[in-house]
Motif scaffolding. Sequence first.
Motif, PDB file in Angstrom:
ATOM      1  N   PHE A   1       5.218  10.394  -2.801  1.00  8.77           N
ATOM      2  CA  PHE A   1       4.057  10.749  -1.981  1.00  8.77           C
ATOM      3  C   PHE A   1       2.872  11.155  -2.860  1.00  8.77           C
ATOM      4  CE2 PHE A   1       1.553  14.069   0.135  1.00  8.77           C
ATOM      5  CZ  PHE A   1       1.141  13.390   1.281  1.00  8.77           C
TER       6      PHE A   1
ATOM      7  N   ASP B   1       1.430   8.093  -4.543  1.00 10.22           N
ATOM      8  CA  ASP B   1       0.706   7.261  -3.587  1.00 10.22           C
ATOM      9  C   ASP B   1      -0.671   7.828  -3.279  1.00 10.22           C
ATOM     10  OD1 ASP B   1       2.002   4.941  -3.034  1.00 10.22           O
ATOM     11  OD2 ASP B   1       3.067   5.663  -1.271  1.00 10.22           O
ATOM     12  N   LYS B   2      -0.762   9.157  -3.179  1.00  8.51           N
ATOM     13  CA  LYS B   2      -2.023   9.818  -2.858  1.00  8.51           C
ATOM     14  C   LYS B   2      -2.882  10.059  -4.103  1.00  8.51           C
ATOM     15  CE  LYS B   2      -1.169  10.199   1.535  1.00  8.51           C
ATOM     16  NZ  LYS B   2      -1.966   9.434   2.524  1.00  8.51           N
TER      17      LYS B   2
ATOM     18  N   ASP C   1       0.811  -1.212   0.000  1.00  8.72           N
ATOM     19  CA  ASP C   1       0.000   0.000   0.000  1.00  8.72           C
ATOM     20  C   ASP C   1       0.845   1.263   0.000  1.00  8.72           C
ATOM     21  OD1 ASP C   1       0.763  -0.987   2.537  1.00  8.72           O
ATOM     22  OD2 ASP C   1      -0.586   0.432   3.527  1.00  8.72           O
ATOM     23  N   ARG C   2       2.151   1.126   0.307  1.00 13.05           N
ATOM     24  CA  ARG C   2       3.050   2.275   0.309  1.00 13.05           C
ATOM     25  C   ARG C   2       4.197   2.080  -0.680  1.00 13.05           C
ATOM     26  NH1 ARG C   2       0.981   6.467   2.063  1.00 13.05           N
ATOM     27  NH2 ARG C   2       2.992   7.319   2.771  1.00 13.05           N
TER      28      ARG C   2
END
Length: 508
Positions: free
Chosen positions: A376, A379-380, A136-137
Amino acid sequence: MRENFVKYCSIVGAHLVMAPLSFFWVYGNLAEYMNSYFQFSCAPGCLDIDSEWILSLYIATTCPGILLTKLLAGKIGLKWIGVVVAILGNAGLFASAWSIQVSVAWTTLLLGVLMGVVQGTTSVVAFENVNNWAPDRAAVLMATTTSTATALSVLQNQLITFIVNPNNIKPNVNEGLKAYFSQPELLARVPLALICYAAITCGTQFVGYILLASPPKPVSYAVSNAAVVGGNTPSIMDRSKPVDQLQPVSNTELNLNNPESYGSNSNIKENSNPNKPSTFAQSNPIQLKQDTDQEMSTNTNQQFGQQVSLKPLEALKTPVFYVLYFYGIVTVYGLLLKGKYYKQFALLYIHNDRFLTLVGTLLPIVSTLIRIILGFLLDKHIITIQDTLVFSLSLNSVLCFFWYLAPQVSDVLYTFLVLGLAAAHTVYSAIIPTACLRVFGPAHFSVNYGLIYSSIFIIGILSAVVVTPMMQGLGWEWVFASCGIACLITLVFAVCVDFNAAKYDATW
């Protein structure tokens, strides 16, 4: 609690084992000293090949290292593959302090070929580790994993210049388009700088592999339509949750007459006679083959966020594959030019070795920050893969057209230009593995990643053959402009291709 501790230690270890990647970031600084050493201090006859091949082969042989990992992973495990190549790679680094004194060819073999294979293998070990521990990351962790080595090069760059040229001696020999150091007291310290660099890399990797633990065995979540036709359906996973929270649906016979029930948690009766085909298959097997494959895959993917995993041959059918492939070629071409020549070219106009070492030190800092921010944002889902490619190609193209003029105008302008190039180039190492996961799926990650990464093999070899004749015949301005033109052409294709349709192009 213990599993979480092992997980975090392993993720930290995956970051540390990437230490050999710092070689790319220190080479631009180290190469000027090495080239001067080859010219004025090594044994007679040591100039057996052109030293331009060192970084080119380092880049090119990264791809075979990636593919080699896939072949060996099932036999000895990812961690032990990494341990073996770490031993070989660090032995090669220490041995280069001897080879630089006797042969450019041997130095190229150790620092180019061997270190490239080591880096390719190590990157797969690290990427697979963080992806399996924390899927998930994955995007941000892949970004920080590659950033660790670039951050490490900050220390190594300063240390190399402190050892070799502590008094900021200026280059005193100009030959054609290049400047060299010929001072004996400076050149005598070049082998020591290599030993210190090797010691830092070796120590960092040693700690990393102590912390690295084998990730939990991932549960397969790629739906095999062929298996459904045979009446033996694999588990379907809900990819909307992290891997460690997934609950596979039992391997029961799905209700083929009701596609909406695929993957549901409702009670489905198992076929009491496994040798007896389903009623649907008995009545209309051709329709099952033609319709159910598409319907089942589409419904399960839409309802559960499940990602289709494309096989390598399927990935090759998608336009996205070729956009990523050519993006790799043009971006790594710019990376090679910056890595090899940012200092060598600037010394013709900026006669300050310490200042240019500072520029080289800032490069990995900027690259690290950009890569983490990019990971980041990906991921978002604030930006897309296509947005990132367009940004990288646009910036790279514009800056390459002004590269030749910048050091002639101002030291500060040249610094900002090189840092801007670092921001454009650093996207590559973060976006390619992320794109492979999101567009082509995780089931065949290492092979698909290796296929795209093969682009750097082509540009690594091609640049070593083409750049020097181009430089001698046309000058520095056309070397830099050639990269800008290539990025501009690739940008057009990146804008036109639909990234969201990639999996459908290949599968149905």
